[in-house]
Design a protein around this motif. Sequence first.
Motif, PDB file in Angstrom:
ATOM      1  N   PHE A  45       0.859  -1.184   0.000  1.00  0.00           N
ATOM      2  CA  PHE A  45       0.000   0.000   0.000  1.00  0.00           C
ATOM      3  C   PHE A  45       0.895   1.234   0.000  1.00  0.00           C
ATOM      4  CE2 PHE A  45      -2.515  -3.018   2.815  1.00  0.00           C
ATOM      5  CZ  PHE A  45      -3.385  -3.423   1.810  1.00  0.00           C
ATOM      6  N   GLY A  46       0.727   2.116  -0.977  1.00  0.00           N
ATOM      7  CA  GLY A  46       1.549   3.315  -1.062  1.00  0.00           C
ATOM      8  C   GLY A  46       1.097   4.439  -0.148  1.00  0.00           C
ATOM      9  N   ASP A  47      -0.161   4.418   0.287  1.00  0.00           N
ATOM     10  CA  ASP A  47      -0.693   5.440   1.183  1.00  0.00           C
ATOM     11  C   ASP A  47      -1.681   4.765   2.125  1.00  0.00           C
ATOM     12  OD1 ASP A  47      -1.757   7.615   2.476  1.00  0.00           O
ATOM     13  OD2 ASP A  47      -2.412   8.681   0.674  1.00  0.00           O
ATOM     14  N   THR A  48      -1.246   4.504   3.345  1.00  0.00           N
ATOM     15  CA  THR A  48      -2.096   3.789   4.293  1.00  0.00           C
ATOM     16  C   THR A  48      -3.044   4.714   5.046  1.00  0.00           C
ATOM     17  OG1 THR A  48      -0.416   3.879   6.047  1.00  0.00           O
ATOM     18  CG2 THR A  48      -0.415   1.934   4.604  1.00  0.00           C
ATOM     19  N   SER A  49      -3.365   5.856   4.441  1.00  0.00           N
ATOM     20  CA  SER A  49      -4.419   6.702   4.992  1.00  0.00           C
ATOM     21  C   SER A  49      -5.767   6.047   4.746  1.00  0.00           C
ATOM     22  CB  SER A  49      -4.402   8.077   4.326  1.00  0.00           C
ATOM     23  OG  SER A  49      -3.169   8.729   4.505  1.00  0.00           O
ATOM     24  N   CYS A  50      -6.720   6.313   5.630  1.00  0.00           N
ATOM     25  CA  CYS A  50      -8.089   5.879   5.391  1.00  0.00           C
ATOM     26  C   CYS A  50      -8.766   6.826   4.405  1.00  0.00           C
ATOM     27  CB  CYS A  50      -8.882   5.881   6.700  1.00  0.00           C
ATOM     28  SG  CYS A  50      -8.501   4.504   7.795  1.00  0.00           S
ATOM     29  N   ASN A  51      -9.580   6.274   3.544  1.00  0.00           N
ATOM     30  CA  ASN A  51     -10.312   7.041   2.550  1.00  0.00           C
ATOM     31  C   ASN A  51     -11.519   7.729   3.196  1.00  0.00           C
ATOM     32  OD1 ASN A  51     -11.670   8.003   0.293  1.00  0.00           O
ATOM     33  ND2 ASN A  51     -12.444   5.983  -0.284  1.00  0.00           N
ATOM     34  N   PRO A 104      -9.412  10.347   8.434  1.00  0.00           N
ATOM     35  CA  PRO A 104      -9.331   9.944   7.029  1.00  0.00           C
ATOM     36  C   PRO A 104      -8.904  11.098   6.120  1.00  0.00           C
ATOM     37  CG  PRO A 104     -11.613  10.214   7.700  1.00  0.00           C
ATOM     38  CD  PRO A 104     -10.796  10.320   8.948  1.00  0.00           C
ATOM     39  N   ASP A 105      -8.417  10.759   4.951  1.00  0.00           N
ATOM     40  CA  ASP A 105      -7.889  11.739   4.007  1.00  0.00           C
ATOM     41  C   ASP A 105      -8.470  11.523   2.622  1.00  0.00           C
ATOM     42  OD1 ASP A 105      -5.801  13.165   5.609  1.00  0.00           O
ATOM     43  OD2 ASP A 105      -4.973  11.144   5.778  1.00  0.00           O
ATOM     44  N   GLY A 106      -8.400  12.575   1.826  1.00  0.00           N
ATOM     45  CA  GLY A 106      -8.680  12.445   0.405  1.00  0.00           C
ATOM     46  C   GLY A 106      -7.408  12.110  -0.345  1.00  0.00           C
ATOM     47  N   ALA A 107      -7.551  11.696  -1.579  1.00  0.00           N
ATOM     48  CA  ALA A 107      -6.387  11.347  -2.393  1.00  0.00           C
ATOM     49  C   ALA A 107      -5.557  12.589  -2.701  1.00  0.00           C
ATOM     50  CB  ALA A 107      -6.840  10.681  -3.681  1.00  0.00           C
ATOM     51  N   LEU A 108      -4.247  12.433  -2.735  1.00  0.00           N
ATOM     52  CA  LEU A 108      -3.381  13.507  -3.185  1.00  0.00           C
ATOM     53  C   LEU A 108      -3.522  13.669  -4.691  1.00  0.00           C
ATOM     54  CD1 LEU A 108      -0.150  12.754  -1.110  1.00  0.00           C
ATOM     55  CD2 LEU A 108      -1.913  14.456  -0.639  1.00  0.00           C
ATOM     56  N   GLU A 109      -3.240  14.850  -5.163  1.00  0.00           N
ATOM     57  CA  GLU A 109      -3.402  15.151  -6.581  1.00  0.00           C
ATOM     58  C   GLU A 109      -2.526  14.241  -7.437  1.00  0.00           C
ATOM     59  OE1 GLU A 109      -3.213  19.057  -9.568  1.00  0.00           O
ATOM     60  OE2 GLU A 109      -2.655  19.220  -7.434  1.00  0.00           O
ATOM     61  N   ASN A 110      -3.097  13.763  -8.520  1.00  0.00           N
ATOM     62  CA  ASN A 110      -2.388  12.949  -9.521  1.00  0.00           C
ATOM     63  C   ASN A 110      -1.905  11.605  -8.978  1.00  0.00           C
ATOM     64  OD1 ASN A 110      -2.633  15.005 -11.516  1.00  0.00           O
ATOM     65  ND2 ASN A 110      -0.840  16.050 -10.643  1.00  0.00           N
ATOM     66  N   THR A 111      -2.571  11.073  -7.970  1.00  0.00           N
ATOM     67  CA  THR A 111      -2.200   9.753  -7.462  1.00  0.00           C
ATOM     68  C   THR A 111      -3.233   8.714  -7.873  1.00  0.00           C
ATOM     69  OG1 THR A 111      -3.283  10.250  -5.350  1.00  0.00           O
ATOM     70  CG2 THR A 111      -0.905  10.576  -5.466  1.00  0.00           C
ATOM     71  N   VAL A 112      -2.744   7.515  -8.110  1.00  0.00           N
ATOM     72  CA  VAL A 112      -3.602   6.373  -8.429  1.00  0.00           C
ATOM     73  C   VAL A 112      -3.187   5.226  -7.531  1.00  0.00           C
ATOM     74  CG1 VAL A 112      -3.951   7.090 -10.822  1.00  0.00           C
ATOM     75  CG2 VAL A 112      -2.038   5.587 -10.254  1.00  0.00           C
ATOM     76  N   ALA A 113      -3.994   4.169  -7.493  1.00  0.00           N
ATOM     77  CA  ALA A 113      -3.644   2.985  -6.697  1.00  0.00           C
ATOM     78  C   ALA A 113      -2.294   2.452  -7.168  1.00  0.00           C
ATOM     79  CB  ALA A 113      -4.711   1.921  -6.847  1.00  0.00           C
ATOM     80  N   PRO A 114      -1.422   1.991  -6.256  1.00  0.00           N
ATOM     81  CA  PRO A 114      -1.688   1.758  -4.820  1.00  0.00           C
ATOM     82  C   PRO A 114      -1.385   2.962  -3.927  1.00  0.00           C
ATOM     83  CG  PRO A 114       0.479   0.927  -5.347  1.00  0.00           C
ATOM     84  CD  PRO A 114      -0.081   1.484  -6.635  1.00  0.00           C
ATOM     85  N   ASN A 115      -1.262   4.166  -4.519  1.00  0.00           N
ATOM     86  CA  ASN A 115      -0.877   5.345  -3.743  1.00  0.00           C
ATOM     87  C   ASN A 115      -2.061   6.241  -3.409  1.00  0.00           C
ATOM     88  OD1 ASN A 115       1.827   4.516  -3.934  1.00  0.00           O
ATOM     89  ND2 ASN A 115       2.070   5.544  -5.898  1.00  0.00           N
ATOM     90  N   LYS A 116      -3.228   5.647  -3.202  1.00  0.00           N
ATOM     91  CA  LYS A 116      -4.415   6.378  -2.807  1.00  0.00           C
ATOM     92  C   LYS A 116      -4.884   5.876  -1.446  1.00  0.00           C
ATOM     93  CE  LYS A 116      -7.647   7.218  -5.773  1.00  0.00           C
ATOM     94  NZ  LYS A 116      -8.724   7.035  -6.776  1.00  0.00           N
ATOM     95  N   PRO A 117      -5.613   6.697  -0.688  1.00  0.00           N
ATOM     96  CA  PRO A 117      -6.155   6.226   0.601  1.00  0.00           C
ATOM     97  C   PRO A 117      -6.992   4.969   0.433  1.00  0.00           C
ATOM     98  CG  PRO A 117      -6.370   8.598   0.423  1.00  0.00           C
ATOM     99  CD  PRO A 117      -5.927   8.112  -0.933  1.00  0.00           C
ATOM    100  N   LEU A 118      -7.062   4.198   1.500  1.00  0.00           N
ATOM    101  CA  LEU A 118      -7.666   2.870   1.455  1.00  0.00           C
ATOM    102  C   LEU A 118      -9.013   2.840   2.169  1.00  0.00           C
ATOM    103  CD1 LEU A 118      -4.395   1.044   2.473  1.00  0.00           C
ATOM    104  CD2 LEU A 118      -5.410   0.960   0.188  1.00  0.00           C
ATOM    105  N   ASN A 119      -9.861   1.957   1.707  1.00  0.00           N
ATOM    106  CA  ASN A 119     -11.072   1.638   2.445  1.00  0.00           C
ATOM    107  C   ASN A 119     -10.758   0.565   3.478  1.00  0.00           C
ATOM    108  OD1 ASN A 119     -12.590   3.387   0.859  1.00  0.00           O
ATOM    109  ND2 ASN A 119     -13.198   1.786  -0.571  1.00  0.00           N
ATOM    110  N   VAL A 120     -11.471   0.561   4.576  1.00  0.00           N
ATOM    111  CA  VAL A 120     -11.311  -0.493   5.578  1.00  0.00           C
ATOM    112  C   VAL A 120     -11.551  -1.848   4.911  1.00  0.00           C
ATOM    113  CG1 VAL A 120     -12.225  -1.461   7.712  1.00  0.00           C
ATOM    114  CG2 VAL A 120     -12.060   1.031   7.438  1.00  0.00           C
ATOM    115  N   GLY A 121     -10.621  -2.779   5.123  1.00  0.00           N
ATOM    116  CA  GLY A 121     -10.758  -4.118   4.554  1.00  0.00           C
ATOM    117  C   GLY A 121     -10.179  -4.285   3.176  1.00  0.00           C
ATOM    118  N   ASP A 122      -9.647  -3.214   2.559  1.00  0.00           N
ATOM    119  CA  ASP A 122      -8.935  -3.385   1.292  1.00  0.00           C
ATOM    120  C   ASP A 122      -7.777  -4.362   1.499  1.00  0.00           C
ATOM    121  OD1 ASP A 122     -10.539  -1.705  -0.163  1.00  0.00           O
ATOM    122  OD2 ASP A 122      -9.100  -0.061  -0.313  1.00  0.00           O
ATOM    123  N   TRP A 123      -7.457  -5.143   0.480  1.00  0.00           N
ATOM    124  CA  TRP A 123      -6.457  -6.190   0.670  1.00  0.00           C
ATOM    125  C   TRP A 123      -5.745  -6.520  -0.632  1.00  0.00           C
ATOM    126  CZ3 TRP A 123      -7.192 -11.279  -1.426  1.00  0.00           C
ATOM    127  CH2 TRP A 123      -8.409 -11.450  -2.087  1.00  0.00           C
TER     128      TRP A 123
END
Length: 281
Positions: free
Chosen positions: A108-114, A130-149
């Motif tokens: 996970f590139g960003d272990t913030s909660c979505n 929780p946080d919003g996504a940083l500009e110009n980031t995509v998975a795996p560098n976006k905040p996560l939902n609880v239980g993402d795996w």
Amino acid sequence: MTALLATFAVGTSALSAIAPASAYEIKSREQAPDRFKNILQDLRAFVGQEGQYLSPETINARRVDLSKLEFKFDHDVKVFFLGETASYRNRLDFQATKGSTVTTGKIFGDTSCNVGDASFTNFSQYCSAPDGALENTVAPNKPLNVGDWVSLGSFSAGTKLDFLLHADDINGGITGTDANGQTVKGIWSLNQALNPDGVQHAISYYYKDYIIIGFEDLWGGGNKDYNDTVFAIHFGDDNARHVTSVPEPTATIALFGIAGLGFLSTRRRRINQVTKVDSEL
């Protein structure tokens, strides 16, 4: 253990093979195995609240023994994000070592909660900020939902695992002075001996054949709440029971043979309200 020390300490070691892993597909909790979905609400008890200070005795008792986090049987590895209470936006990697081969990868590139996951039941008990996504980031560098795996793939018997937390990596990381007086980044291993500040940065639990890891992300141990990034690992029931020496499948004990210890004393009442545990953690 020597191989882990060498690889982590210098980044490029003399080991004969270091195999970076491919990017991993982050899957949703709806795609998770039923057994995980069935206990996900239980697992919020391992995240807790920001600033929940743990005593030195509790921290030491939950220390991870990497010599025992080893596959006795071939199995795949799944890593489940549970939640966080951090102001940093951390990154979680893994390292798998067998003989002279070391495989590494970013989970996970960003272990913030979505912040967009706030409708999830009991969301605030998993995620305090929780946080919003940083500009110009995509998975795996976006905040996560609880239980993402993610599934890390299969590993053979004899493989040893470590997990590395890169503190605030998506914002450039944090730095401090190591024992040699060098300025280095804050990258925390499960193994205290590998951490540049010499401090224990992870604690561990065992629950229903899952291993739960909680990291403290601040240099020097910070507020010692050990819930800045919390995740669960499943690498096979037989492997989990071997390293924990669980006598029966329904037993619930502390990770790596720390039997008979109570769960965090400040949270025991809360866990009993949330879950029905066969024996106290």
